[in-house]
Design a protein around this motif. Structure first.
Motif, PDB file in Angstrom:
ATOM      1  N   GLY A   1     -11.641   6.085  -7.443  1.00  0.00           N
ATOM      2  CA  GLY A   1     -10.780   4.809  -7.034  1.00  0.00           C
ATOM      3  C   GLY A   1      -9.952   5.553  -6.622  1.00  0.00           C
ATOM      4  O   GLY A   1      -8.664   4.775  -5.975  1.00  0.00           O
ATOM      5  N   ALA A   2      -9.160   6.537  -7.246  1.00  0.00           N
ATOM      6  CA  ALA A   2      -7.764   7.131  -6.251  1.00  0.00           C
ATOM      7  C   ALA A   2      -8.422   7.862  -4.716  1.00  0.00           C
ATOM      8  O   ALA A   2      -7.674   7.614  -3.803  1.00  0.00           O
ATOM      9  N   ASN A   3      -9.084   8.443  -4.537  1.00  0.00           N
ATOM     10  CA  ASN A   3      -9.795   8.620  -3.444  1.00  0.00           C
ATOM     11  C   ASN A   3     -10.678   7.814  -2.779  1.00  0.00           C
ATOM     12  O   ASN A   3      -9.917   7.849  -1.945  1.00  0.00           O
ATOM     13  N   PHE A   4     -10.807   6.619  -3.143  1.00  0.00           N
ATOM     14  CA  PHE A   4     -11.429   5.222  -2.460  1.00  0.00           C
ATOM     15  C   PHE A   4      -9.896   4.846  -1.987  1.00  0.00           C
ATOM     16  O   PHE A   4      -9.631   4.561  -0.554  1.00  0.00           O
ATOM     17  N   ILE A   5      -8.364   5.307  -3.065  1.00  0.00           N
ATOM     18  CA  ILE A   5      -7.211   4.186  -2.250  1.00  0.00           C
ATOM     19  C   ILE A   5      -6.583   4.891  -1.554  1.00  0.00           C
ATOM     20  O   ILE A   5      -5.759   4.178  -0.363  1.00  0.00           O
ATOM     21  N   ARG A   6      -6.581   6.182  -1.135  1.00  0.00           N
ATOM     22  CA  ARG A   6      -6.237   7.369  -0.275  1.00  0.00           C
ATOM     23  C   ARG A   6      -7.056   7.383   1.075  1.00  0.00           C
ATOM     24  O   ARG A   6      -6.276   7.277   1.787  1.00  0.00           O
ATOM     25  N   SER A   7      -8.309   7.213   0.746  1.00  0.00           N
ATOM     26  CA  SER A   7      -9.223   7.700   2.557  1.00  0.00           C
ATOM     27  C   SER A   7      -8.808   6.003   3.013  1.00  0.00           C
ATOM     28  O   SER A   7      -8.820   5.494   3.867  1.00  0.00           O
ATOM     29  N   MET A   8      -8.927   5.216   1.931  1.00  0.00           N
ATOM     30  CA  MET A   8      -8.523   3.306   2.540  1.00  0.00           C
ATOM     31  C   MET A   8      -6.965   2.800   3.706  1.00  0.00           C
ATOM     32  O   MET A   8      -7.180   2.270   4.593  1.00  0.00           O
ATOM     33  N   LEU A   9      -5.883   3.948   3.023  1.00  0.00           N
ATOM     34  CA  LEU A   9      -4.976   3.774   3.542  1.00  0.00           C
ATOM     35  C   LEU A   9      -5.131   3.933   4.670  1.00  0.00           C
ATOM     36  O   LEU A   9      -4.105   3.996   5.360  1.00  0.00           O
ATOM     37  N   GLU A  10      -5.845   5.286   4.894  1.00  0.00           N
ATOM     38  CA  GLU A  10      -5.967   6.062   6.049  1.00  0.00           C
ATOM     39  C   GLU A  10      -6.495   4.844   7.346  1.00  0.00           C
ATOM     40  O   GLU A  10      -6.014   4.356   8.647  1.00  0.00           O
ATOM     41  N   ALA A  11      -7.545   4.495   7.459  1.00  0.00           N
ATOM     42  CA  ALA A  11      -8.760   4.275   7.521  1.00  0.00           C
ATOM     43  C   ALA A  11      -8.879   2.741   7.660  1.00  0.00           C
ATOM     44  O   ALA A  11      -9.216   2.252   8.937  1.00  0.00           O
ATOM     45  N   GLN A  12      -7.731   1.785   6.737  1.00  0.00           N
ATOM     46  CA  GLN A  12      -7.920   0.656   7.105  1.00  0.00           C
ATOM     47  C   GLN A  12      -6.461  -0.335   7.248  1.00  0.00           C
ATOM     48  O   GLN A  12      -5.984  -0.502   5.615  1.00  0.00           O
ATOM     49  N   PRO A  13      -5.613  -0.167   8.317  1.00  0.00           N
ATOM     50  CA  PRO A  13      -3.943  -0.130   8.506  1.00  0.00           C
ATOM     51  C   PRO A  13      -3.338  -2.000   7.746  1.00  0.00           C
ATOM     52  O   PRO A  13      -2.676  -1.803   7.716  1.00  0.00           O
ATOM     53  N   ASP A  14      -5.032  -2.592   7.948  1.00  0.00           N
ATOM     54  CA  ASP A  14      -4.406  -4.027   7.772  1.00  0.00           C
ATOM     55  C   ASP A  14      -4.933  -4.151   6.012  1.00  0.00           C
ATOM     56  O   ASP A  14      -4.797  -5.277   5.393  1.00  0.00           O
ATOM     57  N   TRP A  15      -5.779  -3.526   5.200  1.00  0.00           N
ATOM     58  CA  TRP A  15      -5.105  -3.473   4.009  1.00  0.00           C
ATOM     59  C   TRP A  15      -4.505  -3.269   2.958  1.00  0.00           C
ATOM     60  O   TRP A  15      -3.180  -2.577   3.373  1.00  0.00           O
ATOM     61  N   GLN A  16      -3.990  -4.458   2.023  1.00  0.00           N
ATOM     62  CA  GLN A  16      -3.341  -4.328   1.196  1.00  0.00           C
ATOM     63  C   GLN A  16      -4.030  -3.590   0.155  1.00  0.00           C
ATOM     64  O   GLN A  16      -4.707  -4.547  -0.634  1.00  0.00           O
ATOM     65  N   LEU A  17      -3.571  -2.747  -0.676  1.00  0.00           N
ATOM     66  CA  LEU A  17      -4.188  -2.364  -1.672  1.00  0.00           C
ATOM     67  C   LEU A  17      -3.194  -2.662  -3.308  1.00  0.00           C
ATOM     68  O   LEU A  17      -2.427  -1.717  -3.771  1.00  0.00           O
ATOM     69  N   LEU A  18      -3.642  -3.387  -4.300  1.00  0.00           N
ATOM     70  CA  LEU A  18      -3.104  -3.773  -5.790  1.00  0.00           C
ATOM     71  C   LEU A  18      -4.415  -2.877  -6.716  1.00  0.00           C
ATOM     72  O   LEU A  18      -5.337  -2.721  -6.342  1.00  0.00           O
ATOM     73  N   ASN A  19      -3.443  -1.386  -7.019  1.00  0.00           N
ATOM     74  CA  ASN A  19      -4.357  -1.076  -8.402  1.00  0.00           C
ATOM     75  C   ASN A  19      -3.866  -1.320  -9.805  1.00  0.00           C
ATOM     76  O   ASN A  19      -3.001  -1.549  -9.660  1.00  0.00           O
TER      77      ASN A  19
END
Ligand code: NAD
Ligand code: DAU
Length: 356
Positions: A15-33
């Protein structure tokens, strides 16, 4: 596409690897953890992104239905990426309760909330997706040949894999019964940065660096199909964006290795990088064959043909490339490992989220 993604279990390894990489790869995503911070949850895994305005941490239990409902009403959640689980097979053998609670009831709590929220009149939207992160262990154990495909019958053999099979079945039932837009991925063994040192690779690295015994279960000939965690995160993103709802996708690394091979390779890599043990001996000398895991599955191997054909995903890392990056990461992040081993990582919440 713009998304508000509820990630569960985002403070764990994948999950942590996913959040870190999506914050880079998906500028239009808001991520709630949403993470309970069990022993496996570590806020330090996300320290560098904690202040990102596209990221929000919520401490809590996925089984707490009132909390999950509040999240769905406070935020326009249109995507769930469900990692939160008790994930370690050995713990499921010694103490299965939490596995049933989190993996089965927790998944049910998320499904039921998504159903009530998304399928209510006026709240349906085209891009809604509920992705459940599953495991290849639901398929049981292979002999010397063959691969798990999406059609392989389920045959879970540990309390962990049985709880994950149950949650897959529940997820699928919400598609067939209610039309909830679900997706399932069934993935092989991940490795990479931030993995808790109860799992084979970080456990061996940590013990080998400290000159401790290196426990190999049984004869060491059990086979796992290793996948670098970054490849897994990319596969999940591809399934969210392009997967067909109601479908399962197997995700694997095409990297079958016997456990003993992996342990020997790690020993040799550390000998070459940091020198021999203080005794002057090679690290292979510390390999210790120990009592086998109960019901130890012999071999896992994934046929990842469907995700390649339908979504164009293939792993980018060979085992040699991924393991080199992994060893480098653990050598460069000894403070992370020390904080996990002495338990101080669990006080990090106080430092980050109180006195603000
Ligand atoms: P992990 O054990 O490292 O992390 C699990 C996270 O879930 C932790 O942050 C923990 O605090 C959180 N959590 C546990 N119970 C919770 C609850 N009740 N409510 C909220 N949060 C809770 O796990 P991982 O290795 O990152 O695995 C993530 C997912 O991927 C799991 O569903 C696992 O079954 C699946 N999976 C893992 C692998 C692998 O090799 N690690 C392979 C295939 C599938
Ligand atoms: O296949 C996917 C699964 O991979 C995930 O669903 C699980 O969440 C994840 O934990 C992992 O399960 P395994 O049981 O395969 O992983 P683990 O790292 O615990 O063990 C890998 C292999 O190494 C397994 O055959 C048991 C063996 N082993 C493990 C440990 C911790 C040892 O020989 N010695 C050890 O000390």
């Amino acid at each position: 596409m713009k998304r508000t993604v509820l990630v569960t279990g985002g403070c764990g390894f994948i999950g942590a690897n996913f959040i870190r990489s999506m914050l880079e790869a998906q500028p239009d995503w808001q991520l709630l953890n949403l993470d309970k911070l069990t022993y496996a949850g570590n806020l330090q895994n996300l320290a560098e992104v904690a202040a990102d305005p596209r990221y929000t941490f919520i401490q809590g239990d996925i089984c707490d239905r009132a909390l999950v409902e509040r999240i769905f009403s406070d935020y326009p959640v249109d995507t769930v990426v469900h990692f939160a689980a008790e994930s370690h097979v050995d713990r499921s053998i010694s103490d299965p309760d939490a596995f049933i609670q989190t993996n089965v009831f927790g998944t049910f709590s998320l499904l039921e909330t998504a159903r009530r929220s998304w399928l209510a009149e006026g709240r349906k939207a085209a891009g809604q997706r509920f992705l459940h992160v599953g495991t290849d262990e639901v398929y049981g154990s292979l002999g010397a040949t063959g691969f798990f495909s999406e059609e392989t019958p389920y045959d879970p053999r540990s309390p962990y894999s049985a709880s994950k099979a149950s949650s897959d079945h529940l997820v699928r039932s919400y598609f067939h019964t209610y039309g909830l837009p679900v997706l399932i991925t069934n993935c092989s063994n991940n490795y990479g940065p931030y993995q808790f040192p109860e799992k084979l690779i970080p456990l061996i690295l940590n013990n080998a660096l400290q000159g401790k015994a290196l426990p190999v279960y049984g004869d060491g000939a059990n086979v796992r199909d290793w996948l670098y965690v970054e490849d897994h995160c990319e596969a999940i993103a591809a399934v969210i964006e392009k997967g067909r709802v109601g479908q399962s996708y197997n995700v694997g690394g095409h990297n079958e290795k016997k456990n003993l091979e992996v342990v020997e390779l790690l020993c040799d890599m550390l000998d070459a990088k940091v020198g021999l043990l203080a005794s002057g001996e090679a690290r292979r000398k510390s390999i210790t064959f120990v009592t086998d895991r109960l019901g130890h599955d012999r071999r896992y191997a994934i046929d990842a043909g469907k995700i390649e054909r339908e979504l164009g995903w293939t792993p980018r890392y060979t085992f040699e490339q991924g393991i080199a990056k992994t060893v480098e990461w653990y050598l460069a992040n000894s403070a992370w490992m020390e904080a996990v081993m002495d338990g101080s990582y669990q006080q990090y919440y106080e430092k980050m989220y109180t006195n603000r």
